[in-house]
Design a protein around this motif. Structure first.
Motif, PDB file in Angstrom:
ATOM      1  N   TYR A 206      36.088 -17.579   7.189  1.00  0.00           N
ATOM      2  CA  TYR A 206      35.483 -16.868   6.068  1.00  0.00           C
ATOM      3  C   TYR A 206      35.072 -17.865   4.995  1.00  0.00           C
ATOM      4  CZ  TYR A 206      37.702 -13.001   8.460  1.00  0.00           C
ATOM      5  OH  TYR A 206      38.075 -12.103   9.417  1.00  0.00           O
ATOM      6  N   GLU A 207      34.048 -17.490   4.219  1.00  0.00           N
ATOM      7  CA  GLU A 207      33.508 -18.402   3.210  1.00  0.00           C
ATOM      8  C   GLU A 207      33.593 -17.829   1.799  1.00  0.00           C
ATOM      9  OE1 GLU A 207      29.621 -21.360   3.020  1.00  0.00           O
ATOM     10  OE2 GLU A 207      29.917 -20.040   4.756  1.00  0.00           O
ATOM     11  N   SER A 208      34.071 -16.606   1.684  1.00  0.00           N
ATOM     12  CA  SER A 208      34.394 -15.978   0.402  1.00  0.00           C
ATOM     13  C   SER A 208      35.106 -14.692   0.754  1.00  0.00           C
ATOM     14  CB  SER A 208      33.133 -15.698  -0.432  1.00  0.00           C
ATOM     15  OG  SER A 208      32.324 -14.700   0.171  1.00  0.00           O
ATOM     16  N   GLY A 209      35.804 -14.095  -0.229  1.00  0.00           N
ATOM     17  CA  GLY A 209      36.430 -12.820   0.080  1.00  0.00           C
ATOM     18  C   GLY A 209      37.674 -12.537  -0.722  1.00  0.00           C
ATOM     19  N   PHE A 210      38.374 -11.501  -0.278  1.00  0.00           N
ATOM     20  CA  PHE A 210      39.636 -11.062  -0.865  1.00  0.00           C
ATOM     21  C   PHE A 210      40.645 -10.986   0.271  1.00  0.00           C
ATOM     22  CE2 PHE A 210      42.419  -7.384  -2.026  1.00  0.00           C
ATOM     23  CZ  PHE A 210      43.132  -8.047  -3.008  1.00  0.00           C
ATOM     24  N   PHE A 211      41.688 -11.795   0.211  1.00  0.00           N
ATOM     25  CA  PHE A 211      42.625 -11.963   1.318  1.00  0.00           C
ATOM     26  C   PHE A 211      44.023 -11.598   0.822  1.00  0.00           C
ATOM     27  CE2 PHE A 211      39.137 -14.918   1.402  1.00  0.00           C
ATOM     28  CZ  PHE A 211      38.582 -14.691   2.652  1.00  0.00           C
ATOM     29  N   GLN A 212      44.740 -10.819   1.616  1.00  0.00           N
ATOM     30  CA  GLN A 212      46.054 -10.377   1.179  1.00  0.00           C
ATOM     31  C   GLN A 212      46.983 -10.243   2.366  1.00  0.00           C
ATOM     32  OE1 GLN A 212      45.128  -6.600  -0.690  1.00  0.00           O
ATOM     33  NE2 GLN A 212      45.252  -5.485   1.238  1.00  0.00           N
ATOM     34  N   MET A 213      48.288 -10.270   2.068  1.00  0.00           N
ATOM     35  CA  MET A 213      49.309 -10.084   3.082  1.00  0.00           C
ATOM     36  C   MET A 213      50.552  -9.529   2.392  1.00  0.00           C
ATOM     37  SD  MET A 213      49.738 -10.659   6.465  1.00  0.00           S
ATOM     38  CE  MET A 213      48.493 -11.886   6.810  1.00  0.00           C
ATOM     39  N   ARG A 214      51.162  -8.528   2.993  1.00  0.00           N
ATOM     40  CA  ARG A 214      52.480  -8.047   2.537  1.00  0.00           C
ATOM     41  C   ARG A 214      53.541  -8.850   3.258  1.00  0.00           C
ATOM     42  NH1 ARG A 214      54.064  -3.140   0.587  1.00  0.00           N
ATOM     43  NH2 ARG A 214      55.306  -2.625   2.440  1.00  0.00           N
ATOM     44  N   ILE A 215      54.428  -9.473   2.490  1.00  0.00           N
ATOM     45  CA  ILE A 215      55.386 -10.404   3.064  1.00  0.00           C
ATOM     46  C   ILE A 215      56.791 -10.090   2.558  1.00  0.00           C
ATOM     47  CG2 ILE A 215      56.032 -12.841   3.340  1.00  0.00           C
ATOM     48  CD1 ILE A 215      53.130 -13.587   2.685  1.00  0.00           C
TER      49      ILE A 215
ATOM     50  N   GLN B 271      53.022  -7.684   6.946  1.00  0.00           N
ATOM     51  CA  GLN B 271      52.277  -6.440   7.139  1.00  0.00           C
ATOM     52  C   GLN B 271      50.906  -6.560   6.484  1.00  0.00           C
ATOM     53  OE1 GLN B 271      54.647  -3.395   5.266  1.00  0.00           O
ATOM     54  NE2 GLN B 271      56.118  -3.255   6.958  1.00  0.00           N
ATOM     55  N   ASP B 272      50.037  -5.638   6.819  1.00  0.00           N
ATOM     56  CA  ASP B 272      48.663  -5.529   6.313  1.00  0.00           C
ATOM     57  C   ASP B 272      47.778  -6.652   6.848  1.00  0.00           C
ATOM     58  OD1 ASP B 272      46.241  -5.098   5.129  1.00  0.00           O
ATOM     59  OD2 ASP B 272      47.042  -4.764   3.119  1.00  0.00           O
ATOM     60  N   PHE B 273      47.147  -6.376   7.971  1.00  0.00           N
ATOM     61  CA  PHE B 273      46.324  -7.370   8.646  1.00  0.00           C
ATOM     62  C   PHE B 273      44.827  -7.121   8.427  1.00  0.00           C
ATOM     63  CE2 PHE B 273      50.356  -6.979  11.045  1.00  0.00           C
ATOM     64  CZ  PHE B 273      50.885  -8.194  10.639  1.00  0.00           C
ATOM     65  N   ASN B 274      44.509  -6.349   7.371  1.00  0.00           N
ATOM     66  CA  ASN B 274      43.110  -6.190   6.980  1.00  0.00           C
ATOM     67  C   ASN B 274      42.613  -7.488   6.356  1.00  0.00           C
ATOM     68  OD1 ASN B 274      42.945  -3.216   7.419  1.00  0.00           O
ATOM     69  ND2 ASN B 274      44.547  -3.233   5.853  1.00  0.00           N
ATOM     70  N   ILE B 275      41.347  -7.794   6.554  1.00  0.00           N
ATOM     71  CA  ILE B 275      40.701  -8.935   5.899  1.00  0.00           C
ATOM     72  C   ILE B 275      39.375  -8.480   5.323  1.00  0.00           C
ATOM     73  CG2 ILE B 275      39.730 -11.246   6.180  1.00  0.00           C
ATOM     74  CD1 ILE B 275      41.619 -11.727   8.501  1.00  0.00           C
ATOM     75  N   ASN B 276      39.208  -8.661   4.027  1.00  0.00           N
ATOM     76  CA  ASN B 276      37.923  -8.399   3.377  1.00  0.00           C
ATOM     77  C   ASN B 276      37.282  -9.747   3.069  1.00  0.00           C
ATOM     78  OD1 ASN B 276      37.798  -5.390   2.851  1.00  0.00           O
ATOM     79  ND2 ASN B 276      39.822  -5.869   2.032  1.00  0.00           N
ATOM     80  N   GLY B 277      36.420 -10.223   3.951  1.00  0.00           N
ATOM     81  CA  GLY B 277      35.823 -11.537   3.764  1.00  0.00           C
ATOM     82  C   GLY B 277      34.453 -11.624   4.402  1.00  0.00           C
ATOM     83  N   CYS B 278      33.684 -12.599   3.957  1.00  0.00           N
ATOM     84  CA  CYS B 278      32.375 -12.874   4.548  1.00  0.00           C
ATOM     85  C   CYS B 278      32.570 -13.840   5.707  1.00  0.00           C
ATOM     86  CB  CYS B 278      31.441 -13.480   3.501  1.00  0.00           C
ATOM     87  SG  CYS B 278      29.865 -14.049   4.193  1.00  0.00           S
ATOM     88  N   ARG B 279      32.364 -13.352   6.925  1.00  0.00           N
ATOM     89  CA  ARG B 279      32.570 -14.197   8.108  1.00  0.00           C
ATOM     90  C   ARG B 279      31.572 -15.357   8.116  1.00  0.00           C
ATOM     91  NH1 ARG B 279      33.944  -9.190  10.355  1.00  0.00           N
ATOM     92  NH2 ARG B 279      35.963  -9.212  11.438  1.00  0.00           N
ATOM     93  N   SER B 280      32.061 -16.504   8.583  1.00  0.00           N
ATOM     94  CA  SER B 280      31.226 -17.694   8.636  1.00  0.00           C
ATOM     95  C   SER B 280      31.633 -18.523   9.839  1.00  0.00           C
ATOM     96  CB  SER B 280      31.372 -18.490   7.323  1.00  0.00           C
ATOM     97  OG  SER B 280      30.414 -19.527   7.263  1.00  0.00           O
ATOM     98  N   ASN B 281      30.996 -19.664   9.975  1.00  0.00           N
ATOM     99  CA  ASN B 281      31.232 -20.553  11.112  1.00  0.00           C
ATOM    100  C   ASN B 281      31.511 -21.941  10.549  1.00  0.00           C
ATOM    101  OD1 ASN B 281      30.765 -22.451  13.261  1.00  0.00           O
ATOM    102  ND2 ASN B 281      29.615 -20.890  14.369  1.00  0.00           N
ATOM    103  N   PRO B 282      32.634 -22.574  10.921  1.00  0.00           N
ATOM    104  CA  PRO B 282      32.943 -23.890  10.336  1.00  0.00           C
ATOM    105  C   PRO B 282      31.884 -24.940  10.620  1.00  0.00           C
ATOM    106  CG  PRO B 282      34.380 -23.417  12.208  1.00  0.00           C
ATOM    107  CD  PRO B 282      33.656 -22.148  11.885  1.00  0.00           C
ATOM    108  N   HIS B 283      31.076 -24.732  11.653  1.00  0.00           N
ATOM    109  CA  HIS B 283      30.050 -25.713  12.003  1.00  0.00           C
ATOM    110  C   HIS B 283      28.653 -25.309  11.514  1.00  0.00           C
ATOM    111  CE1 HIS B 283      33.108 -27.551  14.428  1.00  0.00           C
ATOM    112  NE2 HIS B 283      33.310 -26.421  15.057  1.00  0.00           N
ATOM    113  N   SER B 284      28.528 -24.088  11.015  1.00  0.00           N
ATOM    114  CA  SER B 284      27.233 -23.611  10.536  1.00  0.00           C
ATOM    115  C   SER B 284      27.477 -22.558   9.465  1.00  0.00           C
ATOM    116  CB  SER B 284      26.428 -23.021  11.694  1.00  0.00           C
ATOM    117  OG  SER B 284      25.167 -22.578  11.248  1.00  0.00           O
ATOM    118  N   PRO B 285      27.747 -22.996   8.215  1.00  0.00           N
ATOM    119  CA  PRO B 285      28.126 -22.070   7.142  1.00  0.00           C
ATOM    120  C   PRO B 285      27.107 -20.956   6.942  1.00  0.00           C
ATOM    121  CG  PRO B 285      28.561 -24.332   6.489  1.00  0.00           C
ATOM    122  CD  PRO B 285      27.811 -24.404   7.783  1.00  0.00           C
ATOM    123  N   ASN B 286      27.613 -19.826   6.443  1.00  0.00           N
ATOM    124  CA  ASN B 286      26.816 -18.621   6.198  1.00  0.00           C
ATOM    125  C   ASN B 286      26.312 -18.643   4.760  1.00  0.00           C
ATOM    126  OD1 ASN B 286      25.803 -16.075   5.789  1.00  0.00           O
ATOM    127  ND2 ASN B 286      27.581 -15.002   6.640  1.00  0.00           N
TER     128      ASN B 286
END
Length: 575
Positions: free
Chosen positions: A70-79, A219-234
């Motif tokens: 991901y190249e931007s976003g909102f990332f969370q985890m319940r731990i 817990q909480d394996f949702n990801i709100n992010g802009c998918r990208s590629n490490p070799h070809s950024p979005n």
């Protein structure tokens, strides 16, 4: 410190709605967004994969990572952290670029003895430079129940939250002369590991293995992010079509700023900004016995052994890291094909990390018009300060030679490229590409021909020699923006898919752990550390000199435009 207009109660309400949304999105299962990266036998799943338990004992911990970058976003985890005497134990939730120059955003929970508070350390790595630690005492016991830990990352700021409380803000201040803001595609990672050598009381308090296994729950394996590629950024990842890039999220509001100030005042125990004892280097400063024929025979035996060891299958030593639908397996797992089209490439990596060894791969490169296409076989530290050893094959137009570029990153510093024209067509048949890595030298080979040596010259004042545990990685990706003719020659997608083939999945290396290095990896019980492999013999030195004279097209040591003063290691030139 930047312009902060007063924000209205409407914006405050929007921000609160945003975090509520983050917490209440329909639950994804673990397998939808994540996969196990290490310690497979120390992971348990509960509640139909809505909860994961990682365990740590004296042998190993465990970890998992997102299937996408991901190249931007909102990332969370319940731990929920380990509830025992947890001194020396580290639980981590973080983003990491893995490929190329190192960007990273960290939550690291540093365990403690009973009755002492668990410390939360945050850190930011940008353009290879970290050392930006801040630590707070949490105002609750994080081992008693689940809590949310959240990261907002856009082009303006990175905000660390505990539940809905902001605890740290890192602003994009490039306009103020700060060299570096994390912007590379990153993978979401989680791990539980032994940090006895540093985590608690500066390493004085070790893990109490009588209390093992230590267990953390997620817990909480949702990801709100802009998918990208490490070799070809979005390039679309900073678009306002993603809500986290909206103007409402470009800075904290006044209420949150007061909360952040209160956290810093009441709970902060360490801030790198106020540590006068540490020397902090801004990125802008930078860094600047003849062997016998018997040894030659041993060296030849060594390479013969490397080539004829009983074949391992792909699954024994490797796993797919990205582009799962662009990988095919042949010959009962003895050969792998990676494909690249305009949408994506693919890659795979070793199941273990290594701290010394002999690494090899038989590779047959794409046989079409391959300008802009990069095939890579390399070692990468991934965790912490960046070490890396690269074979990168830079594709070309028909009739023009494919270029082999090697590079060495040590202690976060790369820029040590050398390029050669190969004396054969690497797309016609398989050839071996090999790396010898011990405490004295790193040797790059094509088949049995040495093409480069990088010596451990710390005694000569060279700042850094690769010594961190590294993963073996292979990838096929679009390097149109730089690989061929400096980026002038782009990938010709009418020729896609481009396909590269790989064989020989044996690994001769000393296994290690990126979070707890193996002090035994320079022992002479490993044959690659034997005195016979501390330097090239006279025959190999002549072969190396001939390769440099006949086939080398670029050497960073002689590039006066980049390095008016040659790097220190170039003064005593290889080998």
């Amino acid at each position: 410190m930047g312009f902060r207009p007063r924000m209205s109660m409407l914006v405050l309400t929007l921000f609160e709605m945003f975090f509520s949304l983050g917490a209440t999105t329909k639950n994804a299962t673990f397998d939808q967004n994540y996969y196990v990266t290490w310690g497979q036998n120390r992971i348990l799943f509960f509640k139909h994969e809505q909860e994961v338990q990682l365990s740590l004992d004296q042998s190993s911990g465990a970890g998992f990572g997102s299937r996408s970058y991901y190249e931007s976003g909102f990332f969370q985890m319940r731990i929920k952290l380990p509830d025992k005497d947890s001194g020396g134990v580290v639980t981590a939730f973080y983003l990491h670029s893995n490929v190329g120059i190192h960007d990273e955003l960290d939550f690291e929970f540093l365990g403690n003895r009973p009755g002492k508070p668990i410390v939360l350390q945050t850190n930011v790595f940008a353009h290879g430079l970290g050392g930006r630690e801040q630590r707070i005492r949490l105002w609750f016991d994080p081992s008693e129940d689940f809590h949310y830990y959240k990261l907002l990352w856009n082009q303006h700021q990175i905000v660390f939250f505990v539940d809905n409380m902001p605890i740290r803000v890192y602003k994009n201040r490039v306009v103020h002369g700060v060299a570096g803001y994390p912007h590379r595609p990153m993978q979401v990672l989680v791990s539980l590991w032994d940090g006895s050598n540093w985590a608690t009381d500066g390493g004085k308090t070790k893990a109490n293995w009588t209390q093992a296994p230590f267990q953390a729950h997620f817990q909480d394996f949702n990801i709100n992010g802009c998918r990208s590629n490490p070799h070809s950024p979005n390039k679309d990842c900073y678009s306002t079509k993603y809500w986290w890039n909206n103007r409402n999220y470009l800075q904290l509001n006044s209420h949150q700023m007061r909360e952040l100030a209160a956290v810093r005042r009441k709970y902060m125990t360490y801030d790198y900004c106020t540590d006068k004892n540490r020397l902090y280097y801004p990125l802008a400063m930078g860094f600047r016995p003849r062997m016998s024929m018997l040894v030659l025979t041993l060296f030849e035996m060594f390479f013969s052994l490397g080539a004829t060891t009983k074949n391992a299958t792909f699954d024994q030593n490797y796993y797919v890291t990205w582009g799962q639908n662009r990988i095919l397996f042949f010959k009962h797992g003895q050969e792998v094909q990676l494909s690249l089209d305009q949408s994506s490439g693919a890659g795979f990596g070793s199941r273990s990390y290594y701290e010394s060894g002999f690494f090899q791969m038989r590779i047959k490169l794409p046989d079409k018009d391959s300008g802009g296409v990069v095939t890579a076989f390399y070692l990468h530290s991934n965790v912490g300060i960046h070490d890396e050893l690269d074979f990168e094959f830079l594709g070309n137009r028909p009739g023009k030679p494919i270029v082999l570029q090697t590079n060495v990153f040590a202690h976060g510093l790369g820029g040590r490229e050398q390029r050669i024209r190969l004396w054969f067509d690497p797309s016609e048949d398989f050839h071996y590409y090999k790396l010898l890595w011990n405490q004295h030298q790193i040797v790059f080979f094509v088949d049995n021909m040495p093409i480069r040596v990088y010596k451990n010259r710390v005694v000569h004042g060279v700042a850094g020699y690769p010594h961190r545990p590294m993963q073996v990685l292979v990838s096929l990706w679009d390097g149109s923006n730089w690989a061929t003719d400096g980026g002038k020659t782009k990938a010709n997608w009418t020729q896609a898919p481009f396909q590269a083939h790989f064989q020989d999945f044996n690994i001769n290396g000393c296994r290690s752990n990126p979070h707890s290095p193996n002090k035994d990896c320079y022992s002479t019980k490993y044959w690659w550390n034997n005195r016979n492999y501390l330097q090239l013999n006279s025959h190999q030195m002549r072969e190396l000199a001939a390769v440099r004279r006949k086939y080398m097209t670029y050497d960073y040591c002689t590039d006066k435009n980049r390095y008016p003063i040659a790097p220190v290691e170039c003064h005593d030139h290889e080998p």
